[in-house]
Scaffold this active site. Structure first.
Site, short mmCIF file in Angstrom:
data_model
loop_
_atom_site.label_atom_id
_atom_site.label_comp_id
_atom_site.label_asym_id
_atom_site.label_seq_id
_atom_site.Cartn_x
_atom_site.Cartn_y
_atom_site.Cartn_z
NE ARG A 196 -0.65 -0.89 4.82
CZ ARG A 196 -0.62 -0.21 5.98
NH1 ARG A 196 -1.28 0.91 6.10
NH2 ARG A 196 0.03 -0.68 7.01
CB SER B 89 -5.38 3.05 7.05
OG SER B 89 -5.23 1.76 7.52
CD GLU C 15 -17.35 2.09 3.72
OE1 GLU C 15 -18.59 1.97 3.89
OE2 GLU C 15 -16.56 2.28 4.66
CG PHE D 207 -15.04 -1.54 4.73
CD1 PHE D 207 -15.48 -2.70 5.37
CD2 PHE D 207 -14.06 -0.79 5.34
CE1 PHE D 207 -14.94 -3.08 6.59
CE2 PHE D 207 -13.51 -1.17 6.56
CZ PHE D 207 -13.95 -2.32 7.18
CG HIS E 218 -5.89 -3.01 5.51
ND1 HIS E 218 -5.24 -1.98 4.89
CD2 HIS E 218 -5.58 -2.91 6.82
CE1 HIS E 218 -4.56 -1.28 5.78
NE2 HIS E 218 -4.74 -1.82 6.96
CG ASP F 107 -7.51 -5.35 11.65
OD1 ASP F 107 -7.39 -5.08 12.85
OD2 ASP F 107 -7.21 -4.58 10.73
NE ARG G 228 -2.52 -3.78 9.45
CZ ARG G 228 -3.13 -4.04 10.60
NH1 ARG G 228 -4.02 -5.00 10.64
NH2 ARG G 228 -2.86 -3.35 11.67
#
Lengths: 285, 327
Positions: B20, B47, B68, B93, B119, B127, B177
């Site tokens: 990322r 993030s 979103e 999402f 992610h 997570d 991530r």
């Protein structure tokens, strides 16, 4: 740019658009009747008084943008566009037919002059926000973005995400219109999922709200002019309309939300529109 | 393959950088190249590494909040006015929650919005299952008009971002991530729609995407120690799929293992199987998530649990080869 029309001329244009809506829906054999008839006055005002556009140059770089978020009401936009010279009126009879540019729900790529593809509800206001932001970035804030939403459509969460965002960016080049006709497929809006108090809701979200009779062309033109004078907020025009307006047996009846008239019903409806609700003598009598 | 100019990825202290991060740097560069590039985020700016763009071009960055559906539809509107919007959130999402909005207002509407799902996959780790998006490849590759890109490291992610900014199609960019090994170098080629043969052998073909290409290459080295040389084909673009490269390696070796940190149903494994079934019937073994969700843990614990470690790839290759010998 359209020429300036008198109020009487505009009302005649709206009547002509209603007749075309009935004819095209009868020919298509399916589609939505009540919403498009109720919106005929607003679309007449938009295309024949308010919007800047050139039907011969649909991508004209100075045009205003009109988005129909509740895509199922597209017959009113097709009929108005034909009236405005985007294409020949004969093409209205291709609505919903195989190979037609006039798809059952609007597809931008098929018909020049359409600004978006819609049908699944709740996304038009957000697209309008993106366009208004884009115009601001491109230093063209004089171009306006108009978004027409249905009231049943307000059940969608996406609408309220948009409702929160537009005031954040003080989008004064965005003018939204709710077609408040109180019906949706399963019945009256207030029994399906209550929307009231609608004005308070939008004001609470940070919008300037104007409430008008959406079947009064003059009132709508005044509201749109007023909207342009509001600089610190986006504007929501809650336009109270009569679903099925102009055809007595369709008015206020939610069963006509998603239904097209059969031949006999179309003849009856056209006769009523032709005689302006019986005010003029019918040739069939 | 020397002409790919790969990094010395096998060394112990190989540099590790989150994919990322490469995206974030690429987006800033894309913003410098074209002022039409804009960025939107749904409350995950740092993030998803969009803060670099935001700091450089505050007027072209839009924070839409945790929304979103609005993220992609506002993006569609900006694209309609000639902008090139990159819209980012976590893949779970976006496109997880807003798939229909992407379908109608971006794909069918043909607006060049770049949907960035960070992610994704098991590297999301602690997570847990809710955030480890595994179904996104399948969701996005069935959508007409949509390009699907999964970079293998941070450098490739930067190149992919720059390439997507110049491309006129809607696209999905899948990012991981955690820091992962840097495989490629600045001069390694990258083109949308191209697969790259990163190692050549004849015994079998390993076809991998994203972070799994590093594991595939490391497994190939171990297999070489056992006297087995394999092809490793890195597929950073799932759609359009590089049919020529995949058919070529499958024709050469006659047996394929696909590897991805995603659902194999509809994922890379699905895409390769569909292609080969029709054009070059080949035995395909799919490694990845087989119809189940992930859970909390370190990425390495999860790769161990779900059979996706380097060791598992080596064992799978041995098993496949001995099974074929028996037949």
């Amino acid at each position: 740019m359209p020429k300036k029309y008198s109020l009487i001329e505009l009302e005649q244009l709206a009547n002509s658009i209603r007749k075309d809506i009935i004819t095209m829906l009868e020919h298509a054999g399916s589609g939505h009747s009540a919403g498009p008839l109720g919106l005929a006055d607003i679309f007449t005002a938009l295309y024949f008084d308010i919007l800047r556009y050139d039907p011969k140059k649909p991508n004209w770089n100075e045009r205003d943008i009109i988005l129909l978020s509740n895509g199922h009401c597209i017959p009113v936009q097709y009929a108005t566009m034909a009236e405005a010279g985007f294409f020949d009126k004969k093409e209205l009879l291709t609505l919903r037919k195989f190979g037609a540019r006039l798809q059952g729900h609007p597809e931008r790529l098929r018909l020049p002059g359409l600004e978006n593809t819609s049908g699944p509800l709740g996304s038009g206001l957000s697209q309008g926000i993106g366009m208004a932001l884009g115009l601001r970035l491109s230093k063209m804030p004089h171009r306006y973005v108009y978004v027409v939403l249905g009231d049943g459509e307000l059940d969608e969460g996406n609408v309220w995400e948009a409702a929160m965002l537009a005031p954040k960016y003080k989008l004064n080049n965005l003018i939204a219109i709710i077609d408040r006709n109180n019906i949706q497929i399963d019945g009256p809006t207030e029994s399906v999922l209550p929307l009231e108090n609608l004005k308070d809701k939008w004001e609470a979200f940070g919008w300037h709200v104007i409430e008008i009779d959406g079947n009064n062309i003059e009132a709508f033109i005044d509201a749109a002019a007023m909207a342009k004078a509001i600089v610190e907020k986006p504007v929501m025009i809650i336009a109270h309309t009569i679903p099925g307006k102009g055809v007595d047996f369709m008015e206020y009846d939610f069963h006509w939300h998603g239904k097209a008239p059969n031949h006999d019903e179309a003849v009856k409806a056209l006769n009523e529109l032709r005689t302006l609700g019986g005010k003029i003598r019918s040739e069939h009598e | 393959m020397s002409d790919l100019f790969l990094n010395d990825y096998a060394k112990e202290d190989v540099e590790k950088v989150p994919i990322r991060k490469g995206f974030g740097e690429g987006l800033k560069k894309a913003g410098e190249i074209s002022e039409e590039v804009v960025a939107l985020c749904a409350d995950l700016t740092e993030s998803t590494q969009m803060h670099l763009f935001k700091e450089a071009f505050p007027d072209r960055f839009f924070e839409v909040g945790v929304a979103e559906q609005n993220l992609v539809t506002v993006g569609s509107g900006l694209a309609a006015m000639g902008k090139i919007p990159f819209v980012s959130s976590y893949a779970a999402f976006s496109p997880g929650r807003n798939w229909e909005q992407i379908r109608t207002t971006i794909a069918l509407n043909d607006r060049p919005v770049k949907i960035v799902g960070s992610h994704a996959g098991l590297y999301t780790g602690a997570d847990g299952a809710t955030h480890q998006m595994l179904e996104d490849i399948a969701l996005m590759r069935v959508m007409p008009n949509m390009v699907v890109v999964i970079p293998g490291d941070s450098i490739e992610a930067q190149k992919a971002t720059l390439a997507l900014a110049k491309d006129s199609r809607p696209a999905y960019l899948r990012l991981a991530r955690e820091a992962t090994p840097v495989l490629t170098t600045e001069i390694t080629p990258f083109e949308i729609g191209k697969a790259y043969l990163m190692r050549e052998g004849g015994a079998l073909s390993i076809i991998s995407t994203g972070t799994m290409t590093y594991k595939a290459l490391m497994a190939a080295r171990q297999l070489a120690n056992d006297g087995i040389e394999v092809d490793v084909l890195h597929v950073p673009t799932i759609k359009p799929l590089d049919a020529v490269a995949i058919i070529k390696t499958a024709s050469k070796t006659g047996v394929v293992i696909t590897i991805e940190e995603a659902q194999i149903n509809g994922g890379l494994g699905g895409a390769v199987s569909e292609l080969l079934a029709e054009h070059k019937p080949t035995h395909v073994f799919r490694m990845g998530m087989n119809d189940h969700f992930g859970e909390s843990g370190t990425p390495e614990e999860l790769f161990e649990q779900f059979g996706l470690s380097i060791k598992h790839i080596v064992l799978k290759a041995h098993a496949v080869l001995s099974e074929l010998k028996k037949q």
